[in-house]
Design a protein around this motif. Structure first.
Motif, PDB file in Angstrom:
ATOM      1  N   VAL A 151       0.867  -1.061  -0.050  1.00 59.78           N
ATOM      2  CA  VAL A 151      -0.070  -0.159  -0.014  1.00 59.78           C
ATOM      3  C   VAL A 151       1.031   1.301  -0.235  1.00 59.78           C
ATOM      4  CG1 VAL A 151      -1.692   1.254   1.281  1.00 59.78           C
ATOM      5  CG2 VAL A 151      -1.854  -1.236   1.426  1.00 59.78           C
ATOM      6  N   ASN A 152       0.631   2.067  -1.006  1.00 60.00           N
ATOM      7  CA  ASN A 152       1.552   3.392  -1.181  1.00 60.00           C
ATOM      8  C   ASN A 152       3.038   2.707  -1.088  1.00 60.00           C
ATOM      9  OD1 ASN A 152      -0.945   4.522  -1.513  1.00 60.00           O
ATOM     10  ND2 ASN A 152      -0.830   5.226   0.545  1.00 60.00           N
ATOM     11  N   GLY A 153       3.477   1.967  -1.637  1.00 62.44           N
ATOM     12  CA  GLY A 153       4.880   1.687  -1.628  1.00 62.44           C
ATOM     13  C   GLY A 153       5.431   0.705  -0.666  1.00 62.44           C
ATOM     14  N   ALA A 154       4.531   0.630   0.557  1.00 59.79           N
ATOM     15  CA  ALA A 154       4.881  -0.108   1.926  1.00 59.79           C
ATOM     16  C   ALA A 154       4.504  -1.528   1.807  1.00 59.79           C
ATOM     17  CB  ALA A 154       4.806   0.777   3.015  1.00 59.79           C
ATOM     18  N   ARG A 185     -13.699 -11.935   5.125  1.00 60.57           N
ATOM     19  CA  ARG A 185     -14.987 -10.994   4.917  1.00 60.57           C
ATOM     20  C   ARG A 185     -14.592  -9.635   4.689  1.00 60.57           C
ATOM     21  NH1 ARG A 185     -20.564 -13.438   6.171  1.00 60.57           N
ATOM     22  NH2 ARG A 185     -21.008 -12.068   4.667  1.00 60.57           N
ATOM     23  N   MET A 186     -13.446  -9.252   5.461  1.00 54.97           N
ATOM     24  CA  MET A 186     -13.151  -7.879   5.560  1.00 54.97           C
ATOM     25  C   MET A 186     -13.062  -7.094   4.134  1.00 54.97           C
ATOM     26  SD  MET A 186      -9.685  -6.014   7.473  1.00 54.97           S
ATOM     27  CE  MET A 186     -10.493  -5.291   9.016  1.00 54.97           C
ATOM     28  N   LEU A 187     -13.861  -6.249   3.919  1.00 56.48           N
ATOM     29  CA  LEU A 187     -13.588  -5.411   2.761  1.00 56.48           C
ATOM     30  C   LEU A 187     -12.558  -4.626   2.719  1.00 56.48           C
ATOM     31  CD1 LEU A 187     -17.419  -3.991   2.698  1.00 56.48           C
ATOM     32  CD2 LEU A 187     -16.642  -5.673   1.335  1.00 56.48           C
ATOM     33  N   LEU A 188     -12.070  -4.251   1.450  1.00 53.06           N
ATOM     34  CA  LEU A 188     -10.678  -3.403   1.361  1.00 53.06           C
ATOM     35  C   LEU A 188     -10.635  -2.261   1.714  1.00 53.06           C
ATOM     36  CD1 LEU A 188      -7.754  -3.503   0.006  1.00 53.06           C
ATOM     37  CD2 LEU A 188      -8.870  -2.881  -2.158  1.00 53.06           C
ATOM     38  N   VAL A 189     -11.715  -1.569   1.690  1.00 51.96           N
ATOM     39  CA  VAL A 189     -11.943  -0.069   2.163  1.00 51.96           C
ATOM     40  C   VAL A 189     -11.868  -0.135   3.692  1.00 51.96           C
ATOM     41  CG1 VAL A 189     -14.452  -0.042   2.394  1.00 51.96           C
ATOM     42  CG2 VAL A 189     -13.176   1.930   2.165  1.00 51.96           C
ATOM     43  N   ASP A 190     -12.328  -1.123   4.680  1.00 55.41           N
ATOM     44  CA  ASP A 190     -12.416  -1.396   5.725  1.00 55.41           C
ATOM     45  C   ASP A 190     -10.805  -1.798   6.137  1.00 55.41           C
ATOM     46  OD1 ASP A 190     -14.955  -0.742   6.049  1.00 55.41           O
ATOM     47  OD2 ASP A 190     -15.398  -2.645   6.042  1.00 55.41           O
ATOM     48  N   PHE A 191     -10.025  -2.437   5.657  1.00 56.97           N
ATOM     49  CA  PHE A 191      -8.686  -2.883   5.737  1.00 56.97           C
ATOM     50  C   PHE A 191      -7.901  -1.477   5.737  1.00 56.97           C
ATOM     51  CE2 PHE A 191      -4.699  -3.975   4.004  1.00 56.97           C
ATOM     52  CZ  PHE A 191      -4.057  -4.577   4.768  1.00 56.97           C
ATOM     53  N   LEU A 192      -8.186  -0.528   4.696  1.00 51.89           N
ATOM     54  CA  LEU A 192      -7.429   0.467   4.465  1.00 51.89           C
ATOM     55  C   LEU A 192      -7.770   1.566   5.577  1.00 51.89           C
ATOM     56  CD1 LEU A 192      -7.791   0.909   0.783  1.00 51.89           C
ATOM     57  CD2 LEU A 192      -5.602   0.265   1.710  1.00 51.89           C
ATOM     58  N   ARG A 193      -8.813   1.466   5.999  1.00 49.34           N
ATOM     59  CA  ARG A 193      -9.265   2.613   7.142  1.00 49.34           C
ATOM     60  C   ARG A 193      -9.099   2.148   8.285  1.00 49.34           C
ATOM     61  NH1 ARG A 193     -12.452   6.865   5.776  1.00 49.34           N
ATOM     62  NH2 ARG A 193     -13.323   6.645   7.920  1.00 49.34           N
ATOM     63  N   VAL A 247      -1.607  -1.586  -4.057  1.00 51.82           N
ATOM     64  CA  VAL A 247      -2.854  -0.498  -3.860  1.00 51.82           C
ATOM     65  C   VAL A 247      -2.251   0.774  -3.625  1.00 51.82           C
ATOM     66  CG1 VAL A 247      -4.562   0.222  -1.965  1.00 51.82           C
ATOM     67  CG2 VAL A 247      -4.508  -2.288  -2.866  1.00 51.82           C
ATOM     68  N   THR A 248      -2.858   1.693  -4.334  1.00 47.25           N
ATOM     69  CA  THR A 248      -2.419   3.125  -3.993  1.00 47.25           C
ATOM     70  C   THR A 248      -3.577   3.791  -3.506  1.00 47.25           C
ATOM     71  OG1 THR A 248      -0.905   3.080  -5.799  1.00 47.25           O
ATOM     72  CG2 THR A 248      -1.657   5.423  -4.880  1.00 47.25           C
ATOM     73  N   THR A 249      -3.527   4.718  -2.314  1.00 52.43           N
ATOM     74  CA  THR A 249      -4.702   5.430  -1.949  1.00 52.43           C
ATOM     75  C   THR A 249      -4.528   6.942  -2.084  1.00 52.43           C
ATOM     76  OG1 THR A 249      -3.847   5.644   0.196  1.00 52.43           O
ATOM     77  CG2 THR A 249      -5.024   3.916  -0.084  1.00 52.43           C
ATOM     78  N   VAL A 250      -5.357   7.810  -1.661  1.00 51.46           N
ATOM     79  CA  VAL A 250      -5.343   9.162  -2.161  1.00 51.46           C
ATOM     80  C   VAL A 250      -3.942   9.586  -1.226  1.00 51.46           C
ATOM     81  CG1 VAL A 250      -6.757   9.912  -0.231  1.00 51.46           C
ATOM     82  CG2 VAL A 250      -6.298  11.361  -2.328  1.00 51.46           C
ATOM     83  N   GLU A 251      -3.602   9.179  -0.160  1.00 56.14           N
ATOM     84  CA  GLU A 251      -2.501   9.478   0.397  1.00 56.14           C
ATOM     85  C   GLU A 251      -1.246   9.214  -0.323  1.00 56.14           C
ATOM     86  OE1 GLU A 251      -4.830   7.745   1.876  1.00 56.14           O
ATOM     87  OE2 GLU A 251      -5.337   8.232   3.760  1.00 56.14           O
ATOM     88  N   GLY A 252      -1.183   8.403  -1.152  1.00 57.26           N
ATOM     89  CA  GLY A 252      -0.083   7.951  -1.887  1.00 57.26           C
ATOM     90  C   GLY A 252      -0.027   8.824  -3.127  1.00 57.26           C
ATOM     91  N   LEU A 253      -0.731   9.796  -3.566  1.00 54.41           N
ATOM     92  CA  LEU A 253      -0.920  10.576  -4.724  1.00 54.41           C
ATOM     93  C   LEU A 253       0.461  11.589  -4.745  1.00 54.41           C
ATOM     94  CD1 LEU A 253      -4.110  11.486  -6.038  1.00 54.41           C
ATOM     95  CD2 LEU A 253      -2.856   9.781  -6.963  1.00 54.41           C
ATOM     96  N   ALA A 254       0.682  12.130  -3.529  1.00 59.67           N
ATOM     97  CA  ALA A 254       1.641  13.082  -3.548  1.00 59.67           C
ATOM     98  C   ALA A 254       3.142  12.543  -3.587  1.00 59.67           C
ATOM     99  CB  ALA A 254       1.595  13.992  -2.459  1.00 59.67           C
ATOM    100  N   ARG A 255       4.292  13.096  -4.156  1.00 59.69           N
ATOM    101  CA  ARG A 255       5.404  12.493  -4.152  1.00 59.69           C
ATOM    102  C   ARG A 255       6.504  13.509  -3.574  1.00 59.69           C
ATOM    103  NH1 ARG A 255       3.574   8.572  -5.407  1.00 59.69           N
ATOM    104  NH2 ARG A 255       3.530   7.247  -7.341  1.00 59.69           N
ATOM    105  N   ASN A 256       7.190  13.063  -2.748  1.00 57.39           N
ATOM    106  CA  ASN A 256       8.155  13.905  -1.815  1.00 57.39           C
ATOM    107  C   ASN A 256       7.539  14.959  -1.384  1.00 57.39           C
ATOM    108  OD1 ASN A 256      10.170  11.833  -2.601  1.00 57.39           O
ATOM    109  ND2 ASN A 256      10.439  12.899  -4.582  1.00 57.39           N
ATOM    110  N   GLN A 257       6.209  15.076  -0.768  1.00 50.95           N
ATOM    111  CA  GLN A 257       5.436  16.074  -0.289  1.00 50.95           C
ATOM    112  C   GLN A 257       4.762  17.105  -1.240  1.00 50.95           C
ATOM    113  OE1 GLN A 257       5.280  16.380   3.355  1.00 50.95           O
ATOM    114  NE2 GLN A 257       6.507  14.639   3.540  1.00 50.95           N
TER     115      GLN A 257
END
Ligand code: FES
Ligand code: FES
Length: 159
Positions: free
Chosen positions: A8-11, A20-28, A73-83
């Motif tokens: 997730v976001n490179g990690a 049965r856990m949804l991916l969205v619940d895993f992320l959040r 997986v990439t989330t919105v937190e992973g869109l920015a690069r180097n701040q």
């Protein structure tokens, strides 16, 4: 319970989760990546939960976390690069592409994928691309403008 390895976001995360856990619940709930929103109680209609799975936009409420085992997986937190915000994020800020911002993470993830596949979209194509994302505030005019202007910026910096 099932053990999964998901990047997730490179990690890389190795977690034991209910099957049965949804991916969205895993992320959040597991990873505290709460930028991915839930707007329609997991019915697949609002698009607020959109993330990238191996680079493609998908609704994370419509799949199980175990289905992402071995994937990236990439989330919105992973869109920015180097701040630094992405071109699309900057364009949303500059062209007032959001009001409350609840829909914004899902739209950013969907439109990032969309622009990768449609480098020179018409407004009509942008609107078609936004069909799976509900926004209650903006009327979409500034969202379309932000995507359009981002496509121009990306085109001018490509190559
Ligand atoms: S929460 Fe996934 S589409 Fe609405
Ligand atoms: S900016 Fe409020 S729902 Fe889209």
């Amino acid at each position: 319970m099932q053990t999964v390895k998901i990047t997730v976001n490179g990690a890389l995360y190795e977690e034991t989760i209910p099957a049965r856990m949804l991916l969205v619940d895993f992320l959040r709930d597991r990873l505290a990546l709460t930028g991915t929103h839930v707007g329609c109680t997991h019915e697949g209609v609002c698009g607020a939960c959109t993330i990238h799975l191996d680079g493609e936009a998908v609704k994370s409420c419509m799949m199980l976390a175990v289905q992402a085992d071995g994937h990236a997986v990439t989330t919105v937190e992973g869109l920015a690069r180097n701040q630094e915000l992405s071109v699309l994020q900057k364009s949303f800020r500059e062209h007032h592409g959001l009001q409350c911002g609840f829909c914004t993470p899902g739209i950013l993830m969907n439109m990032t994928d969309f622009l990768a596949r449609h480098p020179n979209p018409s407004d009509e194509e942008i609107r078609q691309g936004l069909i799976g994302n509900l926004c209650r505030c903006t009327g979409y005019v500034h969202i379309v403008k932000a995507v359009r202007e981002a496509s121009k910026t990306l085109a001018s910096t490509a190559g």
